[in-house]
Write an enzyme that holds these catalytic residues in place. Structure first.
Site, short mmCIF file in Angstrom:
data_model
loop_
_atom_site.label_atom_id
_atom_site.label_comp_id
_atom_site.label_asym_id
_atom_site.label_seq_id
_atom_site.Cartn_x
_atom_site.Cartn_y
_atom_site.Cartn_z
N ASN A 1 4.61 -2.49 -6.29
CA ASN A 1 5.67 -3.52 -6.11
C ASN A 1 6.19 -3.91 -7.37
OD1 ASN A 1 4.68 -3.06 -3.64
ND2 ASN A 1 3.42 -4.78 -3.25
N TYR B 1 -3.67 5.35 2.74
CA TYR B 1 -2.72 5.79 2.80
C TYR B 1 -2.70 7.24 3.51
CZ TYR B 1 -0.67 2.18 -0.11
OH TYR B 1 -0.13 0.56 -0.49
N HIS C 1 -0.30 7.36 -2.54
CA HIS C 1 -1.19 7.19 -2.37
C HIS C 1 -1.95 6.94 -3.28
CE1 HIS C 1 -5.09 6.56 -1.13
NE2 HIS C 1 -5.69 8.66 -1.12
N HIS D 1 7.01 -0.88 4.62
CA HIS D 1 7.80 -0.53 3.32
C HIS D 1 8.95 0.74 4.00
CE1 HIS D 1 6.53 -1.58 -0.23
NE2 HIS D 1 4.86 -1.89 0.31
FE1 HDD Z 1 0.73 -0.50 0.74
C1 HDD Z 1 2.69 2.02 1.68
C2 HDD Z 1 2.59 -0.55 -1.85
C3 HDD Z 1 -1.23 -2.70 -0.66
C4 HDD Z 1 -1.06 -0.24 3.49
N1 HDD Z 1 2.82 0.29 -0.16
C5 HDD Z 1 3.48 1.42 0.47
C6 HDD Z 1 3.99 1.16 -0.23
C7 HDD Z 1 4.28 1.31 -1.19
C8 HDD Z 1 2.59 -0.55 -0.92
C9 HDD Z 1 5.26 0.52 -2.64
C10 HDD Z 1 6.04 2.37 -0.11
C11 HDD Z 1 5.39 4.02 -0.34
C12 HDD Z 1 6.43 5.08 -0.32
O1 HDD Z 1 7.65 4.69 -1.16
O2 HDD Z 1 6.26 5.24 0.91
N2 HDD Z 1 0.62 -1.54 -1.25
C13 HDD Z 1 1.42 -1.59 -1.90
C14 HDD Z 1 1.11 -2.60 -2.74
C15 HDD Z 1 0.31 -3.37 -2.18
C16 HDD Z 1 -0.23 -2.68 -0.39
C17 HDD Z 1 1.55 -2.77 -3.94
C18 HDD Z 1 -0.97 -4.16 -3.17
C19 HDD Z 1 -1.82 -4.37 -4.08
N3 HDD Z 1 -1.03 -1.25 1.47
C20 HDD Z 1 -2.03 -1.94 0.85
C21 HDD Z 1 -2.77 -2.00 1.05
C22 HDD Z 1 -3.11 -1.50 2.27
C23 HDD Z 1 -1.86 -0.76 2.52
C24 HDD Z 1 -4.43 -3.35 1.68
C25 HDD Z 1 -4.10 -1.40 3.47
C26 HDD Z 1 -5.10 -1.46 3.48
N4 HDD Z 1 0.86 0.81 1.97
C27 HDD Z 1 -0.16 0.93 3.25
C28 HDD Z 1 0.79 2.04 4.14
C29 HDD Z 1 1.39 3.05 3.44
C30 HDD Z 1 2.03 1.93 2.76
C31 HDD Z 1 0.58 1.61 5.29
C32 HDD Z 1 2.57 2.62 4.89
C33 HDD Z 1 3.42 3.94 4.68
C34 HDD Z 1 3.00 4.74 3.63
O3 HDD Z 1 1.36 3.96 3.53
O4 HDD Z 1 3.05 5.24 2.54
O5 HDD Z 1 -0.56 2.89 4.45
#
Ligand code: HDD
Length: 714
Positions: free
Chosen positions: A145, A359, A336, A72
């Site tokens: 999402n 997060y 988060h 993202h």
């Molecule tokens: Fe995630 C970012 C949505 C599964 C780990 N995720 C992130 C963002 C969104 C989502 C919208 C961007 C937020 C922003 O605008 O800053 N992610 C989802 C959805 C998931 C999902 C809807 C499943 C239903 N994500 C998911 C899993 C993991 C992560 C299973 C890790 C185990 N997601 C992250 C992250 C991010 C992230 C690596 C990257 C930047 C951040 O968090 O702040 O931690």
């Protein structure tokens, strides 16, 4: 010069980044006299190390970049508010959902998943839909999402998924695209991703605008009321403008013509006062219904069909202010899913549980330490008092000697809040289990809902899905991966697999004797589709899953853009008639001409050209209109102008022409293909007719005329 006597005066005088301080200063507040020349020994001499102004400026610049988000990374955001329209105190004690009209400030960020920060907005990808609610009881983040399910069931596969979809590690290609071997290699070995893949290959993955996307919390969450009773809940965002997409050919062209298309669309809509709006809805599932479905509520690869549990609207989200500074706000915001307030709680969805760790952990690297909650965009509006101290970039100046609990030296403060005082307490869920590394049997059906999704689409939507698979798998170089995918697709729908296979010049493999499931080893597992057990609810079709079947609640062309192709001699009344009619509907007609400046009308007046044929393109507009005029021959001779029409036709958009311009349509390269029934081609011999403009607008509310497509590719 002021003599700062007390602390308060000092606080007010520093850190003025609001533009009211007119002098250029260093970060230490020293006024700068020359920002153009470094300090040198003589005017041609070497620069001096002593130059603290130069050193500070360059050092700061050298450290401007922070790590982009792991996923993202590419996104855009805006401020706004959430307003309750239908309070649900019987279901949740969350303060921000208690009263009609109660408004909570929010910041929303929309994103793609796979690409880097500078990548195109129009990649085929899931879109993030993350909303931070600054409630009086603390921050609540709904980090969802635009697709209601996810690729995987367990967080332990997330790093694998992301490694597979990101550019391949040996050559860092392709950028912001899933159409490559590693992604499909992984997917073809992970049958649990089949449902998500159907959504990803559908038009949901190429939205027309962030403002025209649905949003979903994806996981099942819990709501908890004041009596500590809980229901299961799925969160939904429903866009006021309806859910709309572009077509894949268009998406690819937009990526070249304007990779900031969605970012610009969001920004401009807010600047023009067309505030993006969504309804927040919840699907409420009573605790006793937990096992009433032929899928598991804890499985994030499943939806709860709206036909089984309707969406109850609770409020509306309005985005009405662009950020002042992209980096400070949109880039530094830290979402988060674990940011919840009393009244909202988690379920045991194993994907959600993993996210609850990830997060905060990721922000430590991205934002450089544990104090990111103090960055203005992340600050809670509810007061923050605790014994967390120090760390990189600490902003708060904690006073006193007490930084522990319990204490007597600080009068016991800050002390714990009772539940009746708003203290958060986790839902008292009973758990009795063995400690195992296993997945529930109730997670093993990977195909029924993929089939439900496919079967619920219109023929046009199905054909887009087929083409998307042909494109994506066509870019895969390893034949075995393509064939494995065809094998998976054949378990969703035989015709789908057959049609994709034709595009690939391949043959669908025979159905495996033991269809794959559990997403681990294709060889080991048993059946992947399960029949509903007695009493479990299941449906064959869900109208709510099709975008075309659900265009919008109230047809509108608000904020849509129309290209008006002009040359000198254009009919002034035609242009103004259309521009006025569009403006009344909240849409915009943009004059496009062979060059910038203006075009001379038949009345010898000048109309400003917003774009030249070179600086804009059909794919950046929702419809194309050719007004009557003397210069039509010149227009027809202009290849770029003709391309506006051919692209608009190919992308199923409304095309209009009046007076003699109608001939342009009959002379266009696609004219032989136009069917009489095509209600998206609006022509009249009249000039500047009101009814023509109204017909044009009515056609635009249909968004696209997909019926054209079968003819296009014959
Ligand atoms: Fe995630 C970012 C949505 C599964 C780990 N995720 C992130 C963002 C969104 C989502 C919208 C961007 C937020 C922003 O605008 O800053 N992610 C989802 C959805 C998931 C999902 C809807 C499943 C239903 N994500 C998911 C899993 C993991 C992560 C299973 C890790 C185990 N997601 C992250 C992250 C991010 C992230 C690596 C990257 C930047 C951040 O968090 O702040 O931690």
């Amino acid at each position: 010069m002021k003599n700062f006597q007390d602390e308060k005066q000092r606080d007010l005088s520093v850190n003025k980044s609001d533009g009211t301080n007119k002098f250029l200063t260093t970060d230490q507040g020293v006024r700068i006299n020359d920002d153009n020349n470094s300090l040198k020994a003589g005017e041609r001499g070497p620069s001096l190390l002593e130059d603290f102004i130069l050193r500070e400026k360059i050092t700061h610049f050298d450290h401007e970049r922070i790590p982009e988000r792991v996923v993202h990374a590419r996104g855009s955001g805006a401020h706004g508010f959430f307003e309750v329209t239908n309070p649900i105190p019987e279901l949740t004690k969350a303060g921000f959902l208690q009263e009609v009209g109660l408004k909570t400030p929010v910041f929303a960020r929309f994103s793609t998943v796979a690409g880097s920060r500078g990548s195109t907005d129009l990649a085929r990808d899931v879109r993030g839909f993350a909303v931070k609610f600054y409630t009086q009881e603390g921050v609540f983040d709904l980090v969802g999402n635009n697709i209601p399910v996810f690729f995987i069931q367990d967080a332990s596969k997330f790093p694998d998924l992301v490694h597979a979809v990101k550019p391949e590690p040996h050559n860092e290609m392709p950028q912001a695209a899933s159409a490559h071997d590693t992604f499909w290699d992984f997917i073809s070995l992970m049958p649990e991703s089949t449902h998500m893949i159907m959504w990803l290959m559908s038009d949901r993955a190429i939205p027309r605008s962030y403002r025209m996307m649905e949003g979903f919390g994806v996981h099942t969450f819990r709501l908890v009321n004041a009596a500590e009773e809980s229901v299961f809940v799925k969160f939904h965002w429903k866009p006021k403008l309806g859910t709309h997409a572009v077509v894949w050919d268009e998406a690819q062209k937009i990526s070249g013509k304007n990779p900031d298309f969605h970012r610009q669309d969001l920004w401009e809509a807010i600047e023009m006062g067309n505030f993006p709006e969504w309804e927040l809805g919840v699907q409420i599932i009573p605790a006793e219904d937990e096992h009433n479905y032929d899928f598991d509520l804890l499985d994030p690869t499943k939806i709860v069909p709206e036909e089984l549990v309707p969406v109850t609207v609770v409020g509306r989200l309005v985005l009405n202010k662009n950020p002042d500074n992209f980096f400070s706000e949109t880039e530094q915001i830290a979402f988060h899913p674990g940011h919840v307030v009393p009244g909202i709680d988690f379920t045991n969805d194993p994907l959600l549980q993993g996210r609850l760790f990830s997060y905060t952990d990721t922000q430590l690297t991205r934002l450089g330490g544990p104090n990111f909650h103090e960055i203005p965009i992340n600050r809670s509006v509810a007061p923050v008092h605790n014994n967390q101290r120090d760390g990189f970039m600490r902003q708060e100046i904690n006073k006193g000697r007490v930084s522990y609990h319990p204490n007597s030296l600080g009068g016991g403060c800050p002390y714990q809040a009772k539940i009746s005082e708003g203290g958060f307490s986790s839902f008292n869920e009973r758990i009795e289990a063995h400690k195992v590394r296993e997945r529930s049997e109730s997670f093993t059906d990977h195909f029924s809902q993929a089939r439900l999704f496919f079967n619920s689409q219109t023929p046009e939507e199905k054909s887009h899905i087929v083409k998307a698979f042909r494109f994506e798998l066509g870019k895969v170089e390893t034949t075995a991966i393509r064939v494995r995918m065809l094998g998976l697709l054949s378990q969703v729908d035989a015709e789908l697999a057959e049609k994709v296979a034709i595009g690939l010049g391949a043959t669908v493999p025979p159905a495996p004797e033991t269809p794959m499931n559990k997403g681990v080893s294709p060889e080991t597992e048993e059946e992947g589709t399960q029949e509903p057990k007695d009493g479990q609810q299941s449906i064959p079709l869900s109208e709510a899953l099709s975008m075309i079947k659900n265009p919008t609640n109230s047809p509108t062309i608000e904020s849509r853009k129309v290209a008006i192709l002009c040359t000198d001699g254009v009919s002034e009344s035609s242009v103004m008639n259309m521009k006025d009619a569009l403006k009344k509907q909240g849409a915009k007609g943009c004059v496009i001409a062979p060059h910038l400046g203006s075009v001379l009308t038949d009345n010898d007046t000048a109309i400003a050209a917003e774009f030249s044929f070179l600086t804009a393109s059909s794919v950046l507009f929702d419809a194309v209109y050719v007004p009557h005029g003397l210069g039509l021959n010149a227009l027809m001779a202009n290849e770029d102008a003709i391309e506006y029409l051919t692209d608009a036709y190919k992308h199923c958009k409304v095309i209009g022409a009046d007076g003699e311009a109608a001939e342009i349509i009959s002379g266009a390269p696609f004219s032989q293909k136009i069917s009489n029934a095509d209600a998206g081609i609006i022509v009249t011999s009249e000039i500047a007719s009101q009814s023509f403009a109204q017909e044009f607008i009515a056609a635009m509310t249909m968004h696209r005329f997909w019926q054209r497509e079968p003819n296009l590719y014959n």
